[in-house]
Write a protein that holds these residues in place. Sequence first.
Motif, PDB file in Angstrom:
ATOM      1  N   GLY A  44       9.704 -15.901  17.328  1.00  0.00           N
ATOM      2  CA  GLY A  44       9.669 -17.659  18.036  1.00  0.00           C
ATOM      3  C   GLY A  44       9.697 -18.365  19.030  1.00  0.00           C
ATOM      4  O   GLY A  44       8.608 -19.291  19.831  1.00  0.00           O
ATOM      5  N   ARG A 220       6.844 -28.885  10.261  1.00  0.00           N
ATOM      6  CA  ARG A 220       6.118 -27.342  10.057  1.00  0.00           C
ATOM      7  C   ARG A 220       7.692 -27.734   8.759  1.00  0.00           C
ATOM      8  O   ARG A 220       7.706 -26.446   7.872  1.00  0.00           O
ATOM      9  N   THR A 340       7.826 -24.634  15.295  1.00  0.00           N
ATOM     10  CA  THR A 340       8.428 -23.216  14.921  1.00  0.00           C
ATOM     11  C   THR A 340       9.576 -22.710  15.359  1.00  0.00           C
ATOM     12  O   THR A 340      10.177 -21.556  14.312  1.00  0.00           O
TER      13      THR A 340
END
Length: 404
Positions: A44, A220, A340
Amino acid sequence: MWLLAAGVFVNAVVGFTFVFVFLYLTGPRGLGAAGAGLVTGIGGIGLVAGNFTGGWYGDRFGHRRVLLGASALGGLALMTLPLLPTPALYAALPLAQYASGVVRAANSALVAVTVPEGARRQAFAVVRCASNGGFTLGPPLGALVATGLSYDWLFVGDGLGTLFFALWTARVVPARGAPRTSAAAPDGGRGRGGILAALRARPAVPVLLGAILVADVVYRQQYFTFPVFLADHGQDVRAFGFVIALNGAVILLLELPAALALRARPPLAVTGTGLVLVGAGYGALVLGAGLASAVTMMVLLSLGEILYKTTATAYVADQAPEHAVGRFQSLYAGVSVTGTVLGPPLGGALYAAAPALLWPVCAALAAGAGAALIGLSARQARAARRHAVRPSPETGSRARAVAG
């Protein structure tokens, strides 16, 4: 533009590895949850870094060229992942994710430099619809590949799709659609002071980026703490799958019509309204974890996403000076995926410490970010009206002379 969107659609259909990578690491690769979490977390970070830097490369070397190079690198990296020993994944997966982030930023910059101002909201909506359409088909197809063949074929298919995207882009995007850095830029478009000066001259852009950063951490949570919340309240994975599928359906149905209907509306106000709707969606979860609350949450979240994501992307493109289109797109692209990385630890920690506080905090943060943008838009409108009615010195002098 439509041909580029077609390539995005095909690439999104086969871009299913990120959905199954955790299962792949804990299954065939034999990693524990902690090890798999570490690998995916580092990946990520690579994705965010790629988004932040892709546009900078494009301003220097040309966005089309960067998109081709990053797609080729990412495709080859994905295809070789099944052949690597498990320790090598700690480096290979972040490399593949980094290339994916560069592709995302370069693709946004290509849209920005290809489509004229005034039509960019519609153009970005077309690309997002293509991507969401592909994502709707991709996970079920990936599940069939993983169960019918093996997880290794997921990476091969994703890699081949990424290589296809590189070849397709080379075929349909003319080189003139991705010009090199403008020679008119005082620093050739590469200096650090250049981008800072450009941002200082456009103070609304940093405010927008800050609002998107806060909103993305909240947004998210649908992928991280939301499924845990449903499971803790007796809902199984089928409920989560249905709600997530609803997100794609709403976007596919309404994003393009919304972009066309709202193209003349003030972009900061539209973006702010979208963030308020995201906050309202999470606020609906305060009512409970039933299917009705979850559906209400996802519909509101999807409507907010339709309003804020396309509009904010186009606004940043419209505000960018000619020599820094790519870097402005990279700033937005990087900020828009920061959730993220930040979302799981922040949301998870709050949910573990005080589960009842998570959704009110998410609602307040998103709504507050949206209100800030709506207020900024209103101030800009008032300033524009004052400027329009204030006579220039020459006009005022002539008026006084006539009156005399």
